[in-house]
Design a protein around this motif. Structure first.
Motif, short mmCIF file in Angstrom:
data_model
loop_
_atom_site.label_atom_id
_atom_site.label_comp_id
_atom_site.label_asym_id
_atom_site.label_seq_id
_atom_site.Cartn_x
_atom_site.Cartn_y
_atom_site.Cartn_z
N SER A 16 0.82 -1.21 0.00
CA SER A 16 0.00 0.00 0.00
C SER A 16 0.85 1.26 0.00
O SER A 16 0.52 2.27 0.63
N GLY A 17 1.98 1.18 -0.72
CA GLY A 17 2.77 2.38 -0.98
C GLY A 17 2.15 3.14 -2.14
O GLY A 17 1.01 2.88 -2.55
N SER A 18 2.90 4.05 -2.72
CA SER A 18 2.35 4.93 -3.75
C SER A 18 1.86 4.15 -4.97
O SER A 18 0.79 4.46 -5.51
N CYS A 64 -6.57 -4.21 0.28
CA CYS A 64 -5.16 -3.85 0.29
C CYS A 64 -4.47 -4.44 1.51
O CYS A 64 -5.10 -4.62 2.55
N THR A 65 -3.18 -4.75 1.37
CA THR A 65 -2.41 -5.26 2.49
C THR A 65 -1.10 -4.51 2.61
O THR A 65 -0.57 -3.99 1.64
N ASP A 66 -0.57 -4.47 3.81
CA ASP A 66 0.74 -3.89 4.08
C ASP A 66 0.98 -3.99 5.58
O ASP A 66 0.29 -4.75 6.27
N VAL A 67 1.92 -3.20 6.07
CA VAL A 67 2.25 -3.18 7.49
C VAL A 67 1.88 -1.82 8.06
O VAL A 67 2.31 -0.79 7.52
N GLY A 68 1.09 -1.79 9.12
CA GLY A 68 0.82 -0.55 9.82
C GLY A 68 -0.58 0.00 9.60
O GLY A 68 -1.12 -0.05 8.49
N GLU A 72 -1.48 3.10 9.67
CA GLU A 72 -1.50 4.33 8.88
C GLU A 72 -1.66 4.03 7.39
O GLU A 72 -2.36 4.74 6.67
N LYS A 73 -1.01 2.98 6.92
CA LYS A 73 -1.16 2.62 5.51
C LYS A 73 -2.59 2.17 5.23
O LYS A 73 -3.13 2.44 4.15
N GLY A 74 -3.19 1.51 6.20
CA GLY A 74 -4.58 1.11 6.05
C GLY A 74 -5.51 2.30 5.96
O GLY A 74 -6.47 2.31 5.17
#
Length: 333
Positions: free
Chosen positions: A167-169, A188-192, A194-196
């Motif tokens: 979930s970066g740019s 979407c998936t990622d770490v944190g 804030e990204k969510g």
């Protein structure tokens, strides 16, 4: 003019440099806003496959034409691709300029990038923006076009689900395109956390923090790999339904493992996605002009060009709180 120069890996200096000389077939563009890309970070760290220090980084840009060429006029608001295609190879003849065999890239072989007050561009890599468009939005067109190109490779959207790994740019650009094109449910998936929050603000139906306790992910018709961690491909194959499609838009620092037996046994189609074309740029620009998308939740930090070293240091920390970073050379944006 002033430029933020990567003098050596991990070190950026704010310097007075000559205004680049534009030949008769080039545009001279005054930069209003420019984004920091993952490839800029890779070059900063010395990990980019061909870009090296010393160099002025930056290719996600919006600016005003100061010296006209190729049908553009002085005062035009423009953005640009990160490369200039050759216009003569077979892929170029087919409109596949992103696959050009002899492209030239910004920030390479003496062509300095947009972390500066001025940059030179070729007309065929440059795109007119609606007058009055927020320059910050103009600087986001290039990454948004990459996301759109990737999602278009997945085929029809109607009735199909999607999972975006990363979930970066670029992952968020893929999300925006998938939402606009009509995919039914996008996770979407990622770490944190804030990204969510950014993913949900940009239209995701759900977000999964990969470090949080959870059951197995629901299989999706299309899985987009927009993260460069070594297990991303295996994660994608495990998350896509049998007969589904994996789109790989991220680059990796080196070879990565892939459970090929699972890929073969479940008849998964894997498609690589590289850069974008003029058609992708024009579509994104039309969406922005019509107010059909608003990518500004991607942006978390804004710096003056003089503070580029601080901006790159922040990006290098890799904290979930850091999303897209925008630099403004003259405070115009």
């Amino acid at each position: 003019m002033n430029s933020a120069v990567l003098t050596e890996y991990g070190r950026i200096e704010y310097r007075s440099t000559p205004v680049p000389a534009a030949d008769q077939e080039e545009l001279l563009v005054r930069v209003l806003a420019t984004g920091v890309c993952g490839s800029d970070l890779a070059t900063y760290r010395g990990a980019h496959p061909y870009k090296t220090a010393p160099v002025v980084l930056g290719h996600e840009l919006c600016g005003v034409v100061e010296r006209a060429a190729g049908g553009f006029a002085v005062g035009d608001l423009v953005c640009a691709a990160a490369y200039a295609h050759c216009e003569s190879c077979e892929p170029c003849a087919q409109g596949l300029t992103n696959l050009c065999r002899d492209k030239r890239n910004l920030c390479h072989l003496g062509w300095e990038g947009s972390f500066a007050e001025y940059v030179t561009l070729r007309p065929h890599m440059t795109f007119a923006l609606p007058p009055g468009l927020d320059p910050e939005l103009g600087a986001l067109v290039e990454p948004l076009s990459i996301g759109l190109h990737a999602i278009r490779l997945a085929g029809p959207a109607r009735g199909r689900t999607m999972r975006v790994i990363g979930s970066g740019s670029i992952g968020l650009s893929c999300l925006i395109a998938a939402r606009r094109l009509g995919f039914t449910r996008i996770t979407c998936t990622d770490v944190g956390q804030e990204k969510g929050e950014r993913a949900l603000a940009l239209g995701a139906d759900a977000y999964a923090d990969v470090l949080a306790p959870a059951g197995p992910p629901a299989e999706a018709d299309v899985v987009v790999v927009a993260a460069g961690h070594p297990d991303a491909l295996d994660e994608a194959v495990g998350a896509v339904r049998a007969g589904g499609t994996v789109i790989v838009v991220s680059f990796f620092d080196g070879p990565v493992p892939l459970a090929a037996n699972a890929l073969v046994g479940r008849e998964v189609t894997v498609i690589g996605s590289s850069l974008s074309t003029a058609a992708d740029f024009r579509t994104v620009i039309s969406w922005l002009a019509a107010g059909e998308i608003d990518p500004r939740p991607m942006v978390t930090h804004r710096f003056a060009l003089a503070d580029t070293a601080e901006a790159m240091s922040l990006m290098a920390e890799g904290k979930p709180t850091t999303g897209k970073i925008i630099l403004t050379p003259r405070g115009d944006a």
